[in-house]
Motif scaffolding. Structure first.
Motif, PDB file in Angstrom:
ATOM      1  N   PRO A  13       5.026   0.450 -12.357  1.00 59.46           N
ATOM      2  CA  PRO A  13       5.860  -0.189 -11.334  1.00 59.46           C
ATOM      3  C   PRO A  13       5.969   0.554 -10.012  1.00 59.46           C
ATOM      4  O   PRO A  13       6.024  -0.069  -8.948  1.00 59.46           O
ATOM      5  N   LEU A  14       6.005   1.881 -10.046  1.00 59.51           N
ATOM      6  CA  LEU A  14       6.238   2.651  -8.821  1.00 59.51           C
ATOM      7  C   LEU A  14       5.150   2.468  -7.774  1.00 59.51           C
ATOM      8  O   LEU A  14       5.349   2.807  -6.607  1.00 59.51           O
ATOM      9  N   GLN A  15       3.998   1.940  -8.167  1.00 61.69           N
ATOM     10  CA  GLN A  15       2.882   1.802  -7.232  1.00 61.69           C
ATOM     11  C   GLN A  15       2.992   0.564  -6.345  1.00 61.69           C
ATOM     12  O   GLN A  15       2.321   0.468  -5.322  1.00 61.69           O
ATOM     13  N   PHE A  16       3.851  -0.375  -6.719  1.00 63.26           N
ATOM     14  CA  PHE A  16       4.003  -1.588  -5.911  1.00 63.26           C
ATOM     15  C   PHE A  16       4.546  -1.257  -4.528  1.00 63.26           C
ATOM     16  O   PHE A  16       5.413  -0.399  -4.372  1.00 63.26           O
ATOM     17  N   GLY A  17       4.024  -1.953  -3.536  1.00 57.59           N
ATOM     18  CA  GLY A  17       4.433  -1.721  -2.157  1.00 57.59           C
ATOM     19  C   GLY A  17       3.575  -0.716  -1.438  1.00 57.59           C
ATOM     20  O   GLY A  17       3.743  -0.505  -0.233  1.00 57.59           O
ATOM     21  N   SER A  18       2.632  -0.097  -2.149  1.00 60.02           N
ATOM     22  CA  SER A  18       1.733   0.872  -1.495  1.00 60.02           C
ATOM     23  C   SER A  18       0.809   0.169  -0.513  1.00 60.02           C
ATOM     24  O   SER A  18       0.490   0.703   0.553  1.00 60.02           O
ATOM     25  N   VAL A  19       0.384  -1.039  -0.869  1.00 58.52           N
ATOM     26  CA  VAL A  19      -0.394  -1.902   0.026  1.00 58.52           C
ATOM     27  C   VAL A  19       0.014  -3.341  -0.249  1.00 58.52           C
ATOM     28  O   VAL A  19       0.519  -3.664  -1.332  1.00 58.52           O
ATOM     29  N   LEU A  20      -0.193  -4.215   0.720  1.00 57.81           N
ATOM     30  CA  LEU A  20       0.049  -5.634   0.501  1.00 57.81           C
ATOM     31  C   LEU A  20      -0.678  -6.458   1.554  1.00 57.81           C
ATOM     32  O   LEU A  20      -1.117  -5.941   2.574  1.00 57.81           O
ATOM     33  N   ASN A  21      -0.779  -7.740   1.269  1.00 58.99           N
ATOM     34  CA  ASN A  21      -1.347  -8.709   2.209  1.00 58.99           C
ATOM     35  C   ASN A  21      -0.212  -9.614   2.671  1.00 58.99           C
ATOM     36  O   ASN A  21       0.479 -10.219   1.846  1.00 58.99           O
ATOM     37  N   ARG A  22      -0.038  -9.706   3.986  1.00 57.00           N
ATOM     38  CA  ARG A  22       1.004 -10.560   4.546  1.00 57.00           C
ATOM     39  C   ARG A  22       0.337 -11.842   5.043  1.00 57.00           C
ATOM     40  O   ARG A  22      -0.241 -11.875   6.132  1.00 57.00           O
ATOM     41  N   LEU A  23       0.402 -12.882   4.211  1.00 55.61           N
ATOM     42  CA  LEU A  23      -0.237 -14.150   4.551  1.00 55.61           C
ATOM     43  C   LEU A  23       0.624 -14.943   5.522  1.00 55.61           C
ATOM     44  O   LEU A  23       1.853 -14.931   5.444  1.00 55.61           O
TER      45      LEU A  23
ATOM     46  N   LEU B 236      -7.497 -16.232   3.340  1.00 53.58           N
ATOM     47  CA  LEU B 236      -8.241 -14.989   3.546  1.00 53.58           C
ATOM     48  C   LEU B 236      -9.493 -15.231   4.387  1.00 53.58           C
ATOM     49  O   LEU B 236      -9.797 -14.472   5.316  1.00 53.58           O
ATOM     50  N   LEU B 237     -10.216 -16.290   4.064  1.00 53.05           N
ATOM     51  CA  LEU B 237     -11.481 -16.553   4.763  1.00 53.05           C
ATOM     52  C   LEU B 237     -11.257 -16.958   6.213  1.00 53.05           C
ATOM     53  O   LEU B 237     -12.132 -16.742   7.064  1.00 53.05           O
ATOM     54  N   THR B 238     -10.107 -17.532   6.505  1.00 56.09           N
ATOM     55  CA  THR B 238      -9.812 -17.923   7.888  1.00 56.09           C
ATOM     56  C   THR B 238      -9.064 -16.826   8.640  1.00 56.09           C
ATOM     57  O   THR B 238      -8.725 -17.000   9.809  1.00 56.09           O
ATOM     58  N   GLY B 239      -8.810 -15.709   7.959  1.00 50.65           N
ATOM     59  CA  GLY B 239      -8.170 -14.579   8.628  1.00 50.65           C
ATOM     60  C   GLY B 239      -6.695 -14.735   8.872  1.00 50.65           C
ATOM     61  O   GLY B 239      -6.121 -14.044   9.729  1.00 50.65           O
ATOM     62  N   ASN B 240      -6.044 -15.611   8.126  1.00 49.71           N
ATOM     63  CA  ASN B 240      -4.612 -15.849   8.326  1.00 49.71           C
ATOM     64  C   ASN B 240      -3.764 -14.869   7.513  1.00 49.71           C
ATOM     65  O   ASN B 240      -2.910 -15.260   6.714  1.00 49.71           O
ATOM     66  N   TYR B 241      -4.001 -13.591   7.709  1.00 42.56           N
ATOM     67  CA  TYR B 241      -3.264 -12.573   6.961  1.00 42.56           C
ATOM     68  C   TYR B 241      -3.387 -11.231   7.677  1.00 42.56           C
ATOM     69  O   TYR B 241      -4.254 -11.040   8.536  1.00 42.56           O
ATOM     70  N   GLN B 242      -2.511 -10.325   7.304  1.00 37.22           N
ATOM     71  CA  GLN B 242      -2.577  -8.952   7.783  1.00 37.22           C
ATOM     72  C   GLN B 242      -2.524  -8.018   6.579  1.00 37.22           C
ATOM     73  O   GLN B 242      -1.691  -8.198   5.681  1.00 37.22           O
ATOM     74  N   LEU B 243      -3.407  -7.041   6.550  1.00 35.04           N
ATOM     75  CA  LEU B 243      -3.428  -6.035   5.485  1.00 35.04           C
ATOM     76  C   LEU B 243      -2.522  -4.894   5.907  1.00 35.04           C
ATOM     77  O   LEU B 243      -2.696  -4.327   6.985  1.00 35.04           O
ATOM     78  N   GLU B 244      -1.574  -4.558   5.050  1.00 34.23           N
ATOM     79  CA  GLU B 244      -0.623  -3.505   5.395  1.00 34.23           C
ATOM     80  C   GLU B 244      -0.689  -2.360   4.388  1.00 34.23           C
ATOM     81  O   GLU B 244      -0.733  -2.586   3.172  1.00 34.23           O
ATOM     82  N   ILE B 245      -0.711  -1.146   4.918  1.00 35.50           N
ATOM     83  CA  ILE B 245      -0.737   0.077   4.105  1.00 35.50           C
ATOM     84  C   ILE B 245       0.558   0.832   4.352  1.00 35.50           C
ATOM     85  O   ILE B 245       0.888   1.145   5.499  1.00 35.50           O
ATOM     86  N   SER B 246       1.297   1.112   3.300  1.00 37.12           N
ATOM     87  CA  SER B 246       2.577   1.787   3.440  1.00 37.12           C
ATOM     88  C   SER B 246       2.395   3.252   3.827  1.00 37.12           C
ATOM     89  O   SER B 246       1.491   3.937   3.333  1.00 37.12           O
ATOM     90  N   ALA B 247       3.282   3.741   4.673  1.00 36.66           N
ATOM     91  CA  ALA B 247       3.286   5.160   5.012  1.00 36.66           C
ATOM     92  C   ALA B 247       3.649   6.003   3.790  1.00 36.66           C
ATOM     93  O   ALA B 247       3.377   7.209   3.753  1.00 36.66           O
TER      94      ALA B 247
ATOM     95  N   LYS C 130       3.932   6.986  -3.540  1.00 33.08           N
ATOM     96  CA  LYS C 130       4.011   5.914  -4.517  1.00 33.08           C
ATOM     97  C   LYS C 130       2.924   6.046  -5.587  1.00 33.08           C
ATOM     98  O   LYS C 130       3.198   5.945  -6.780  1.00 33.08           O
ATOM     99  N   VAL C 131       1.688   6.251  -5.154  1.00 34.34           N
ATOM    100  CA  VAL C 131       0.582   6.316  -6.116  1.00 34.34           C
ATOM    101  C   VAL C 131       0.675   7.569  -6.972  1.00 34.34           C
ATOM    102  O   VAL C 131       0.475   7.521  -8.187  1.00 34.34           O
ATOM    103  N   LYS C 132       1.006   8.706  -6.357  1.00 31.20           N
ATOM    104  CA  LYS C 132       1.121   9.947  -7.125  1.00 31.20           C
ATOM    105  C   LYS C 132       2.233   9.841  -8.152  1.00 31.20           C
ATOM    106  O   LYS C 132       2.062  10.231  -9.321  1.00 31.20           O
ATOM    107  N   ALA C 133       3.375   9.305  -7.753  1.00 34.22           N
ATOM    108  CA  ALA C 133       4.488   9.150  -8.687  1.00 34.22           C
ATOM    109  C   ALA C 133       4.119   8.212  -9.825  1.00 34.22           C
ATOM    110  O   ALA C 133       4.445   8.461 -10.992  1.00 34.22           O
ATOM    111  N   ALA C 134       3.420   7.125  -9.492  1.00 34.19           N
ATOM    112  CA  ALA C 134       3.002   6.165 -10.514  1.00 34.19           C
ATOM    113  C   ALA C 134       2.034   6.801 -11.495  1.00 34.19           C
ATOM    114  O   ALA C 134       2.135   6.591 -12.714  1.00 34.19           O
TER     115      ALA C 134
END
Length: 252
Positions: A194-204, A218-229, A234-238
């Motif tokens: 669970p702790l890994q959620f929010g590390s990256v996401l797609n904002r459609l 996705l194919l029409t580019g109607n999204y933004q890829l976000e990487i959490s600071a 998050k990943v190390k804890a997970a």
């Protein structure tokens, strides 16, 4: 708008049984991290894959291509190993996922994985989303596969585990590789914990109910890829928590 993680798992590891309690802890953490939806892309050769789907069917309403889990859309999917290395995420209706999993039954062992071309042939024409998972990971790269084969995919995965392992520059490398193929690059946390959620996401830009709608966005580019600071934390804890849980299971 819809925030979605397109690469997640519902179990701690391939060797563990599906636990509804653990799955719900994953879903709740996903929601707390601002996600409206996730794609459940459990490994196709995990222990009792179909038992996981059976339990989900028993406990949650299913509409379009997703389970509604306490307000979180959980799109049905699967992560498939292919011959000569590589993992492919297939997201689609649960009927199609079950049928494909049955077709893959003779190909679950490492020495019998299906060829990438054959997997694509078997899913051509279906309303599914096909993503090349962690395409530049040293252990399971996709870079050696023919370009014209990879171009049949819908997207490549900017994977949180790889950003942690190789550095944030991996996102640019995946984007460049995706650009060469004419594919979008999307985000997947690859969460087993669970702790890994929010590390990256797609904002459609738009809300989606089906895999085909996801594919179109996705194919029409109607999204933004976000990487959490906070990705590294998050990943190390997970990962640390995952190892502790696995050890506790062995002791038990």
């Amino acid at each position: 708008m819809m925030n979605i993680d397109l690469h997640t798992h519902g179990k701690l590891s391939k060797k563990t049984h599906f636990s509804m309690e653990y799955f719900l802890s994953m879903a709740r953490e996903a929601k707390e991290n601002g996600l409206h939806a996730v794609a459940l892309t459990e490994h196709f050769n995990t222990l009792n894959f179909t038992d996981m789907l059976d339990q989900l069917d028993q406990h949650f309403d299913y509409q379009h291509d997703y389970y509604m889990v306490e307000g979180l859309k959980v799109f049905s999917g699967m992560e498939v190993d292919v011959a000569n290395k590589g993992h492919i995420l297939i997201i689609g209706n649960r009927v199609m996922i079950r049928d494909l999993r049955q077709q893959l039954e003779p190909h679950t062992a490492k020495d019998s994985f299906m060829q990438l071309e054959e997997l694509l042939n078997r899913t051509d024409g279906y309303p599914v989303l096909r993503i090349g998972a962690h395409p530049m990971r040293e252990s399971t790269p996709l870079t050696h596969h023919a370009a014209d084969t990879l171009q049949r995919l819908d997207a490549l995965d900017v994977n949180a585990k790889d950003l942690f392992q190789y550095g944030f520059g991996m996102a640019d490398e995946v984007r460049q590789f995706a650009d060469q193929l004419g594919l979008p690059a999307i985000a997947g946390s690859d969460s087993h914990q669970p702790l890994q959620f929010g590390s990256v996401l797609n904002r459609l830009d738009n809300n989606c109910d089906t895999a085909e709608q996801l594919r179109s966005e996705l194919l029409t580019g109607n999204y933004q890829l976000e990487i959490s600071a906070c990705l590294n934390v998050k990943v190390k804890a997970a990962q640390m928590m995952k190892e502790l849980l696995k050890k506790s299971m062995v002791v038990a």
